[in-house]
Design a protein around this motif. Structure first.
Motif, PDB file in Angstrom:
ATOM      1  N   ARG A 180       4.666   3.746   2.799  1.00  0.00           N
ATOM      2  CA  ARG A 180       5.148   3.625   1.419  1.00  0.00           C
ATOM      3  C   ARG A 180       4.830   2.256   0.815  1.00  0.00           C
ATOM      4  O   ARG A 180       5.250   1.962  -0.295  1.00  0.00           O
ATOM      5  N   ILE A 181       4.116   1.429   1.568  1.00  0.00           N
ATOM      6  CA  ILE A 181       3.703   0.115   1.087  1.00  0.00           C
ATOM      7  C   ILE A 181       2.230   0.183   0.695  1.00  0.00           C
ATOM      8  O   ILE A 181       1.402   0.699   1.448  1.00  0.00           O
ATOM      9  N   CYS A 182       1.901  -0.342  -0.460  1.00  0.00           N
ATOM     10  CA  CYS A 182       0.530  -0.252  -0.947  1.00  0.00           C
ATOM     11  C   CYS A 182      -0.402  -1.145  -0.127  1.00  0.00           C
ATOM     12  O   CYS A 182       0.041  -2.103   0.525  1.00  0.00           O
ATOM     13  N   PRO A 183      -1.702  -0.875  -0.153  1.00  0.00           N
ATOM     14  CA  PRO A 183      -2.663  -1.691   0.615  1.00  0.00           C
ATOM     15  C   PRO A 183      -2.621  -3.164   0.257  1.00  0.00           C
ATOM     16  O   PRO A 183      -2.787  -4.025   1.124  1.00  0.00           O
ATOM     17  N   PHE A 189       4.785   4.908  -6.486  1.00  0.00           N
ATOM     18  CA  PHE A 189       4.943   3.460  -6.517  1.00  0.00           C
ATOM     19  C   PHE A 189       5.160   2.889  -5.119  1.00  0.00           C
ATOM     20  O   PHE A 189       5.789   3.510  -4.273  1.00  0.00           O
ATOM     21  N   CYS A 190       4.652   1.678  -4.919  1.00  0.00           N
ATOM     22  CA  CYS A 190       4.877   0.933  -3.686  1.00  0.00           C
ATOM     23  C   CYS A 190       6.353   0.554  -3.586  1.00  0.00           C
ATOM     24  O   CYS A 190       6.959   0.141  -4.584  1.00  0.00           O
ATOM     25  N   CYS A 191       6.936   0.664  -2.400  1.00  0.00           N
ATOM     26  CA  CYS A 191       8.362   0.369  -2.247  1.00  0.00           C
ATOM     27  C   CYS A 191       8.663  -1.129  -2.254  1.00  0.00           C
ATOM     28  O   CYS A 191       9.834  -1.516  -2.294  1.00  0.00           O
ATOM     29  N   LEU A 192       7.625  -1.966  -2.254  1.00  0.00           N
ATOM     30  CA  LEU A 192       7.845  -3.411  -2.322  1.00  0.00           C
ATOM     31  C   LEU A 192       7.536  -3.977  -3.695  1.00  0.00           C
ATOM     32  O   LEU A 192       8.329  -4.746  -4.248  1.00  0.00           O
ATOM     33  N   PRO A 200       1.431   1.167  -8.624  1.00  0.00           N
ATOM     34  CA  PRO A 200       1.075   2.539  -8.278  1.00  0.00           C
ATOM     35  C   PRO A 200       0.579   2.673  -6.836  1.00  0.00           C
ATOM     36  O   PRO A 200      -0.272   1.908  -6.384  1.00  0.00           O
ATOM     37  N   HIS A 201       1.153   3.621  -6.139  1.00  0.00           N
ATOM     38  CA  HIS A 201       0.764   3.889  -4.745  1.00  0.00           C
ATOM     39  C   HIS A 201       1.247   5.289  -4.395  1.00  0.00           C
ATOM     40  O   HIS A 201       2.442   5.539  -4.331  1.00  0.00           O
ATOM     41  N   ARG A 202       0.321   6.171  -4.163  1.00  0.00           N
ATOM     42  CA  ARG A 202       0.682   7.568  -3.925  1.00  0.00           C
ATOM     43  C   ARG A 202       1.174   7.749  -2.485  1.00  0.00           C
ATOM     44  O   ARG A 202       0.479   7.422  -1.529  1.00  0.00           O
ATOM     45  N   ASN A 203       2.396   8.234  -2.345  1.00  0.00           N
ATOM     46  CA  ASN A 203       2.970   8.498  -1.032  1.00  0.00           C
ATOM     47  C   ASN A 203       4.056   9.545  -1.185  1.00  0.00           C
ATOM     48  O   ASN A 203       4.407   9.937  -2.302  1.00  0.00           O
ATOM     49  N   VAL A 204       4.587  10.008  -0.087  1.00  0.00           N
ATOM     50  CA  VAL A 204       5.645  11.007  -0.121  1.00  0.00           C
ATOM     51  C   VAL A 204       6.946  10.400   0.370  1.00  0.00           C
ATOM     52  O   VAL A 204       6.949   9.459   1.166  1.00  0.00           O
TER      53      VAL A 204
END
Length: 234
Positions: A32-35, A13-16, A20-24
């Motif tokens: 960690r922010i989605c496009p 998940f996006c931190c904002l 859904p947003h794949r990150n570590v």
């Protein structure tokens, strides 16, 4: 799933916005922010006002800062232009119970401040009047400052009190802001004439700068050598 796959599995998940947003988990805040959110954020870059950090066509004092007294606030550092989406994020943090947003917002702020090369001895924040704190239940500037202090490895100190309430500054003219804020802050008794270091004052937004200048003035009168400010948006 093996143990190392559990340990290093990606967040989804996006931190904002929580979409859904794949990150570590150890990735930098911008990763960690989605496009979609990134497209709606406008980082301040290029020539800026040397006092308030407003993005401009060239390095020069903006109209607001030409009217401010010199030698009180060294400079303000801001991350983003105060466009629609940053304004929305701040409203979610302050009024809609999304207090967890303080973490990624403060990470962006601390990263931006560190990049400037400015070093301070302590971190403080713009206080709320007790009535406003009771109404809201928390101070968003304090939450941001707590995270910023952790990121910068500097102590967080509550140095200021708001001694009487003021009307919402977003609905006031510059002259009304100045008049309303004069004398509204004071340095806590425990710190009077002891604030001899360089300080960073944290707030969510720099608008005309009246609030941060008044806070800086009180810290300077209490002996602070230098006062800088850090905001999420300008």
């Amino acid at each position: 799933m093996k143990w190392w796959e559990v340990l290093f599995q990606a967040k989804e998940f996006c931190c904002l916005c929580d979409h859904p947003h794949r990150n570590v988990s150890w990735a930098g805040v911008w990763e960690r922010i989605c496009p979609s959110c990134c497209l709606r954020l406008s980082p301040i870059s290029g020539p800026c006002c040397p006092l308030c950090g407003r993005q401009m066509g060239r390095v020069q004092l903006c109209g607001d800062c030409r009217q401010h007294p010199e030698g009180i606030l060294q400079c303000n550092v801001a991350v983003l232009r105060y466009t629609f989406y940053p304004k929305q994020l701040i409203r979610l943090l302050k009024y809609r119970g999304r207090e967890r947003l303080a973490v990624p917002l403060a990470e962006m702020m601390a990263e931006r401040f560190y990049e400037t090369g400015i070093r301070v001895n302590g971190v403080t924040y713009v206080p709320l009047h007790p009535e406003k704190w009771k109404e809201r239940g928390f101070n968003q500037s304090e939450r941001l400052a707590h995270q910023v202090a952790q990121q910068l490895h500097r102590p967080l100190v509550s140095t200021l009190d708001k001694i009487f309430p003021t009307p919402p500054q977003s609905q006031s003219s510059r002259r009304e802001r100045i008049a309303a804020l004069q004398g509204s802050f004071q340095v806590k008794n425990a710190y009077r004439i002891k604030l001899t270091d360089s300080w960073l004052v944290v707030d969510d937004v720099y608008t005309t700068g009246t609030t941060l200048l008044e806070c800086a003035r009180m810290l300077k009168e209490a002996g602070a050598k230098q006062v800088f400010s850090l905001t999420f948006a300008r």
